[in-house]
Design a protein around this motif. Sequence first.
Motif, PDB file in Angstrom:
ATOM      1  N   MET A   1      13.983 -36.029  -2.766  1.00  0.00           N
ATOM      2  CA  MET A   1      13.417 -35.535  -1.517  1.00  0.00           C
ATOM      3  C   MET A   1      14.228 -36.089  -0.358  1.00  0.00           C
ATOM      4  SD  MET A   1       9.690 -36.409   0.150  1.00  0.00           S
ATOM      5  CE  MET A   1       8.766 -35.143  -0.667  1.00  0.00           C
ATOM      6  N   ARG A   2      14.468 -35.227   0.616  1.00  0.00           N
ATOM      7  CA  ARG A   2      15.127 -35.636   1.859  1.00  0.00           C
ATOM      8  C   ARG A   2      14.185 -35.316   3.022  1.00  0.00           C
ATOM      9  NH1 ARG A   2      19.997 -37.214   3.295  1.00  0.00           N
ATOM     10  NH2 ARG A   2      20.737 -36.738   5.373  1.00  0.00           N
ATOM     11  N   VAL A   3      13.992 -36.279   3.899  1.00  0.00           N
ATOM     12  CA  VAL A   3      13.087 -36.138   5.042  1.00  0.00           C
ATOM     13  C   VAL A   3      13.920 -35.913   6.300  1.00  0.00           C
ATOM     14  CG1 VAL A   3      11.285 -37.256   6.410  1.00  0.00           C
ATOM     15  CG2 VAL A   3      11.450 -37.716   3.961  1.00  0.00           C
ATOM     16  N   GLU A   4      13.471 -34.953   7.109  1.00  0.00           N
ATOM     17  CA  GLU A   4      14.117 -34.688   8.385  1.00  0.00           C
ATOM     18  C   GLU A   4      13.062 -34.631   9.482  1.00  0.00           C
ATOM     19  OE1 GLU A   4      16.300 -31.073   7.829  1.00  0.00           O
ATOM     20  OE2 GLU A   4      17.768 -32.035   6.535  1.00  0.00           O
ATOM     21  N   VAL A   5      13.405 -35.147  10.650  1.00  0.00           N
ATOM     22  CA  VAL A   5      12.502 -35.134  11.798  1.00  0.00           C
ATOM     23  C   VAL A   5      13.210 -34.431  12.951  1.00  0.00           C
ATOM     24  CG1 VAL A   5      11.221 -36.515  13.472  1.00  0.00           C
ATOM     25  CG2 VAL A   5      11.385 -37.291  11.101  1.00  0.00           C
ATOM     26  N   ASP A   6      12.532 -33.474  13.536  1.00  0.00           N
ATOM     27  CA  ASP A   6      13.038 -32.823  14.750  1.00  0.00           C
ATOM     28  C   ASP A   6      12.529 -33.664  15.924  1.00  0.00           C
ATOM     29  OD1 ASP A   6      13.437 -31.307  17.054  1.00  0.00           O
ATOM     30  OD2 ASP A   6      13.071 -29.415  16.017  1.00  0.00           O
ATOM     31  N   PHE A   7      13.386 -34.523  16.415  1.00  0.00           N
ATOM     32  CA  PHE A   7      12.970 -35.453  17.459  1.00  0.00           C
ATOM     33  C   PHE A   7      12.709 -34.761  18.796  1.00  0.00           C
ATOM     34  CE2 PHE A   7      14.943 -38.221  14.311  1.00  0.00           C
ATOM     35  CZ  PHE A   7      13.934 -39.162  14.165  1.00  0.00           C
ATOM     36  N   ASP A   8      13.168 -33.534  18.952  1.00  0.00           N
ATOM     37  CA  ASP A   8      12.835 -32.768  20.158  1.00  0.00           C
ATOM     38  C   ASP A   8      11.372 -32.332  20.140  1.00  0.00           C
ATOM     39  OD1 ASP A   8      15.386 -32.945  21.265  1.00  0.00           O
ATOM     40  OD2 ASP A   8      16.066 -31.144  20.207  1.00  0.00           O
ATOM     41  N   LEU A   9      10.810 -32.141  18.952  1.00  0.00           N
ATOM     42  CA  LEU A   9       9.398 -31.764  18.817  1.00  0.00           C
ATOM     43  C   LEU A   9       8.471 -32.972  18.707  1.00  0.00           C
ATOM     44  CD1 LEU A   9       9.539 -28.838  16.223  1.00  0.00           C
ATOM     45  CD2 LEU A   9       9.079 -28.674  18.671  1.00  0.00           C
ATOM     46  N   CYS A  10       8.972 -34.047  18.154  1.00  0.00           N
ATOM     47  CA  CYS A  10       8.150 -35.222  17.837  1.00  0.00           C
ATOM     48  C   CYS A  10       7.534 -35.845  19.092  1.00  0.00           C
ATOM     49  CB  CYS A  10       9.010 -36.254  17.111  1.00  0.00           C
ATOM     50  SG  CYS A  10       8.127 -37.758  16.693  1.00  0.00           S
ATOM     51  N   GLU A  11       6.246 -36.135  19.015  1.00  0.00           N
ATOM     52  CA  GLU A  11       5.529 -36.804  20.112  1.00  0.00           C
ATOM     53  C   GLU A  11       5.305 -38.285  19.839  1.00  0.00           C
ATOM     54  OE1 GLU A  11       1.982 -34.405  20.244  1.00  0.00           O
ATOM     55  OE2 GLU A  11       2.853 -33.117  21.794  1.00  0.00           O
ATOM     56  N   SER A  12       5.776 -38.772  18.703  1.00  0.00           N
ATOM     57  CA  SER A  12       5.642 -40.184  18.312  1.00  0.00           C
ATOM     58  C   SER A  12       4.190 -40.653  18.334  1.00  0.00           C
ATOM     59  CB  SER A  12       6.492 -41.082  19.220  1.00  0.00           C
ATOM     60  OG  SER A  12       7.853 -40.726  19.124  1.00  0.00           O
ATOM     61  N   ASN A  13       3.293 -39.800  17.841  1.00  0.00           N
ATOM     62  CA  ASN A  13       1.878 -40.177  17.839  1.00  0.00           C
ATOM     63  C   ASN A  13       1.491 -41.018  16.634  1.00  0.00           C
ATOM     64  OD1 ASN A  13       1.538 -38.312  15.737  1.00  0.00           O
ATOM     65  ND2 ASN A  13       1.134 -36.678  17.182  1.00  0.00           N
ATOM     66  N   ALA A  14       2.397 -41.234  15.709  1.00  0.00           N
ATOM     67  CA  ALA A  14       2.268 -42.174  14.593  1.00  0.00           C
ATOM     68  C   ALA A  14       1.306 -41.745  13.487  1.00  0.00           C
ATOM     69  CB  ALA A  14       1.911 -43.566  15.095  1.00  0.00           C
ATOM     70  N   LEU A  15       0.898 -40.495  13.454  1.00  0.00           N
ATOM     71  CA  LEU A  15       0.077 -40.051  12.327  1.00  0.00           C
ATOM     72  C   LEU A  15       0.868 -40.151  11.028  1.00  0.00           C
ATOM     73  CD1 LEU A  15      -1.759 -36.954  13.840  1.00  0.00           C
ATOM     74  CD2 LEU A  15      -2.680 -39.235  13.420  1.00  0.00           C
ATOM     75  N   CYS A  16       2.149 -39.846  11.088  1.00  0.00           N
ATOM     76  CA  CYS A  16       2.989 -39.958   9.899  1.00  0.00           C
ATOM     77  C   CYS A  16       3.099 -41.413   9.448  1.00  0.00           C
ATOM     78  CB  CYS A  16       4.375 -39.371  10.156  1.00  0.00           C
ATOM     79  SG  CYS A  16       5.230 -40.080  11.568  1.00  0.00           S
ATOM     80  N   ARG A  17       3.205 -42.307  10.399  1.00  0.00           N
ATOM     81  CA  ARG A  17       3.303 -43.729  10.065  1.00  0.00           C
ATOM     82  C   ARG A  17       2.038 -44.199   9.360  1.00  0.00           C
ATOM     83  NH1 ARG A  17       1.703 -48.514  11.011  1.00  0.00           N
ATOM     84  NH2 ARG A  17       3.089 -50.305  10.978  1.00  0.00           N
TER      85      ARG A  17
END
Length: 63
Positions: free
Chosen positions: A1-17
């Motif tokens: 598996m490879r994970v990618e984040v679109d940092f232009d969309l990301c709000e850094s709300n930390a739900l993923c964390r």
Amino acid sequence: MRVEVDFDLCESNALCRGEAPEVFEVRDDDFLYLLTEEPAPELREKVRRAVRLCPRQAITTRD
């Protein structure tokens, strides 16, 4: 598996964390950091949950 984040969309709300702290981190600067682009197989389900929880759909994976 490879994970990618679109940092232009990301709000850094930390739900993923909250789902996969081994893979995602929000630091004191309030930005999301991807700790590993290729998480270990035992983390795949956590990452999939993090993808589903992302309100901006900023996280994607490729198997």
